[in-house]
Design a protein around this motif. Structure first.
Motif, PDB file in Angstrom:
ATOM      1  N   LEU A  74       0.632  -1.000  -0.089  1.00  0.00           N
ATOM      2  CA  LEU A  74       0.174  -0.191   0.145  1.00  0.00           C
ATOM      3  C   LEU A  74       1.195   1.262  -0.036  1.00  0.00           C
ATOM      4  O   LEU A  74       1.032   1.998  -0.617  1.00  0.00           O
ATOM      5  N   GLY A  75       2.059   1.020   0.627  1.00  0.00           N
ATOM      6  CA  GLY A  75       2.510   2.378   0.767  1.00  0.00           C
ATOM      7  C   GLY A  75       3.668   2.762  -0.800  1.00  0.00           C
ATOM      8  O   GLY A  75       3.441   3.656  -1.411  1.00  0.00           O
ATOM      9  N   ASP A  76       3.632   1.114  -1.413  1.00  0.00           N
ATOM     10  CA  ASP A  76       4.306   1.239  -2.954  1.00  0.00           C
ATOM     11  C   ASP A  76       3.418   2.144  -3.942  1.00  0.00           C
ATOM     12  O   ASP A  76       3.519   3.224  -5.019  1.00  0.00           O
ATOM     13  N   ILE A  77       2.518   1.593  -3.477  1.00  0.00           N
ATOM     14  CA  ILE A  77       1.680   1.985  -4.765  1.00  0.00           C
ATOM     15  C   ILE A  77       0.792   3.863  -4.454  1.00  0.00           C
ATOM     16  O   ILE A  77       0.500   4.440  -5.938  1.00  0.00           O
ATOM     17  N   ARG A  78       0.642   4.136  -3.051  1.00  0.00           N
ATOM     18  CA  ARG A  78       1.040   5.352  -3.269  1.00  0.00           C
ATOM     19  C   ARG A  78       1.837   6.524  -3.422  1.00  0.00           C
ATOM     20  O   ARG A  78       2.008   7.474  -3.346  1.00  0.00           O
ATOM     21  N   ALA A  79       3.052   6.028  -3.628  1.00  0.00           N
ATOM     22  CA  ALA A  79       4.104   6.571  -4.093  1.00  0.00           C
ATOM     23  C   ALA A  79       4.694   6.729  -5.017  1.00  0.00           C
ATOM     24  O   ALA A  79       5.178   7.580  -5.514  1.00  0.00           O
ATOM     25  N   TYR A  80       4.235   5.115  -5.762  1.00  0.00           N
ATOM     26  CA  TYR A  80       4.659   5.554  -7.221  1.00  0.00           C
ATOM     27  C   TYR A  80       3.076   6.010  -7.831  1.00  0.00           C
ATOM     28  O   TYR A  80       3.420   6.301  -9.374  1.00  0.00           O
ATOM     29  N   VAL A  85      -5.422   6.141  -9.460  1.00  0.00           N
ATOM     30  CA  VAL A  85      -5.313   4.766  -9.644  1.00  0.00           C
ATOM     31  C   VAL A  85      -5.033   4.089  -8.081  1.00  0.00           C
ATOM     32  O   VAL A  85      -5.236   2.924  -8.458  1.00  0.00           O
ATOM     33  N   VAL A  86      -4.449   4.663  -7.357  1.00  0.00           N
ATOM     34  CA  VAL A  86      -4.256   3.689  -6.177  1.00  0.00           C
ATOM     35  C   VAL A  86      -5.484   3.055  -6.083  1.00  0.00           C
ATOM     36  O   VAL A  86      -5.842   2.128  -5.349  1.00  0.00           O
ATOM     37  N   GLU A 113      -6.076   4.233   1.128  1.00  0.00           N
ATOM     38  CA  GLU A 113      -6.333   5.429   0.130  1.00  0.00           C
ATOM     39  C   GLU A 113      -7.905   5.762   0.499  1.00  0.00           C
ATOM     40  O   GLU A 113      -8.721   4.440  -0.436  1.00  0.00           O
ATOM     41  N   PRO A 114      -8.499   6.357   1.278  1.00  0.00           N
ATOM     42  CA  PRO A 114     -10.293   6.136   1.443  1.00  0.00           C
ATOM     43  C   PRO A 114     -10.532   6.964   0.359  1.00  0.00           C
ATOM     44  O   PRO A 114     -10.383   7.472  -0.581  1.00  0.00           O
ATOM     45  N   ASP A 115     -11.384   6.065  -0.318  1.00  0.00           N
ATOM     46  CA  ASP A 115     -12.510   5.804  -1.418  1.00  0.00           C
ATOM     47  C   ASP A 115     -14.629   5.193  -0.721  1.00  0.00           C
ATOM     48  O   ASP A 115     -14.270   4.802   0.005  1.00  0.00           O
ATOM     49  N   VAL A 116     -14.991   5.427  -1.733  1.00  0.00           N
ATOM     50  CA  VAL A 116     -16.225   5.419  -1.681  1.00  0.00           C
ATOM     51  C   VAL A 116     -16.087   3.367  -1.437  1.00  0.00           C
ATOM     52  O   VAL A 116     -17.841   2.773  -0.687  1.00  0.00           O
TER      53      VAL A 116
END
Length: 394
Positions: A74-80, A85-86, A113-116
């Motif tokens: 999760l940390g990686d995808i938020r970084a890249y 997209v996350v 990453e918060p979403d609906v």
């Protein structure tokens, strides 16, 4: 090839390599290093099934059952990747790799990453959520609700207020102060007398005296079966916004095989959403029967059923109840979904039966919902509104 020509070609090959996922089949022969390799690994964890990676090593997607490993991912995808997209990758990972159980870990909830859609998943897990994860889950839901209110609340209030004002116009204003002179002049320009440089009004346009009392009753009746998760979230937010307007009396009812009235929680949409129970069967007839009892002024009422229309109760009785409401003067609208994704699978037979009664059934996006409410308040043809604004129809 010069260095200047080689760099754009290398960039194209890099992009194709990231899209195709590597291995003998991709045909690029291009190797990845550094951040590109880590970005590729993050994508492979969700989207790869077999194949050969860099250096001939086997590639197998998956995040295993380790919460620390998932948290790192999760940390990686938020970084890249950007936030939009996350959110897609998170949703795909939950569905493809069955990460639902790991979402009950507090450290996981703090990393996502918060979403609906994530909120919908958390609400479905509400009853099995351990106490230590509950506050983290509430923080996620609170963040999403705050963002939705920022995006939608002001637009909804403006649309509803404008519609109420327009519906209060009259051609028989009782006082001179109630006349809308600008609209009156424009409505009577055909009666202009050039020799006298004046307009002779054949009709007046004005406002009825403002009423402080409730002008409309709104009942939101929301199916909380599993496929309606995003609709439940948006309905809770819109219900809270509408309930904050004194000119409306708003009720919100959720149902599966049981019916729960959450009107008392409309002041706190986060608490309201945690009062829902996603999943289970569906008894639309029972829910409509309860909502009929909430309507005291049918001619001034808007009843919005949000459901995929798969009825587990008595179908003919459900249709009779809807017919009785419309005959009494209630403005009845059926939304197959209130989400950005469009209509899910729904019961086409029930949708067609409702359409035959003059009750439109269609999916509505959250951005279009304020306009829908305005059209309903003004008693416009909702089916025509949907065709024009959503390209919708049963």
């Amino acid at each position: 090839m010069s260095q200047a020509d080689r760099e754009p070609a290398d960039e194209r090959m890099r992009r194709w390599r990231l899209v195709l996922g590597g291995g003998d089949a991709d045909g690029t022969g291009f190797g990845l290093q550094g951040d590109d390799a880590r970005m590729d690994a993050a994508l492979a964890a969700v989207y790869d099934r077999g194949g050969t990676g860099e250096g001939g090593t086997a590639r197998e997607g998956g995040l295993g059952a380790s919460a620390p490993r998932v948290a790192r991912w999760l940390g990686d995808i938020r970084a890249y990747f950007p936030a939009t997209v996350v959110q897609v990758m998170q949703r795909d990972a939950i569905e493809r790799l069955n990460l639902t159980r790991l979402l009950l870990e507090p450290e996981m909830l703090e990393a996502v990453e918060p979403d609906v859609h994530l909120v919908g998943t958390l609400l479905a897990l509400n009853k099995v959520m351990p106490d230590q994860a509950r506050e983290s889950a509430r923080a996620v839901v609170r963040a999403v609700v705050a963002e939705l209110e920022r995006r939608l609340a002001q637009r909804t209030r403006a649309a509803v207020t404008g519609a109420l004002d327009r519906s209060a116009r009259t051609h028989r204003p009782k006082r001179v102060s109630d006349i809308d002179w600008d609209r009156t002049i424009r409505a009577n320009l055909k009666n202009y007398l050039p020799d006298r440089s004046t307009v002779v009004p054949s009709r007046l346009v004005g406002h009825a005296r403002r009423r402080r009392a409730v002008q409309r009753e709104v009942v939101l009746c929301v199916d909380q079966s599993g496929s309606m998760a995003a609709s439940v979230v948006y309905s809770g937010v819109f219900g809270a916004v509408l309930a904050s307007m004194r000119s409306l009396r708003t009720s919100l009812v959720v149902f599966d095989t049981a019916v729960v009235d959450l009107t008392e929680q409309l002041h706190d949409p986060v608490e309201l959403l945690f009062g829902t129970q996603l999943g289970g069967g569906t008894d639309i007839n029972r829910a409509i029967a309860y909502c009929q009892g909430l309507i005291s002024r049918p001619a001034d009422s808007i009843f919005i059923l949000i459901s995929d229309l798969y009825e587990g109760g008595v179908r003919q009785e459900m249709l009779r109840r809807v017919a009785a409401m419309t005959e009494a003067g209630v403005q009845v609208i059926v939304l197959l979904a209130l989400s950005d994704e469009g209509a899910p699978f729904y019961d086409h037979e029930n949708a067609a039966a409702l359409a035959a009664m003059g009750v439109p059934a269609f999916a509505c996006t959250p951005d279009a919902f304020p306009g829908l409410m305005a059209a309903a308040i003004e008693r416009r043809d909702i089916g025509r509104w949907a065709e024009r604004n959503l390209g919708a129809g049963t």
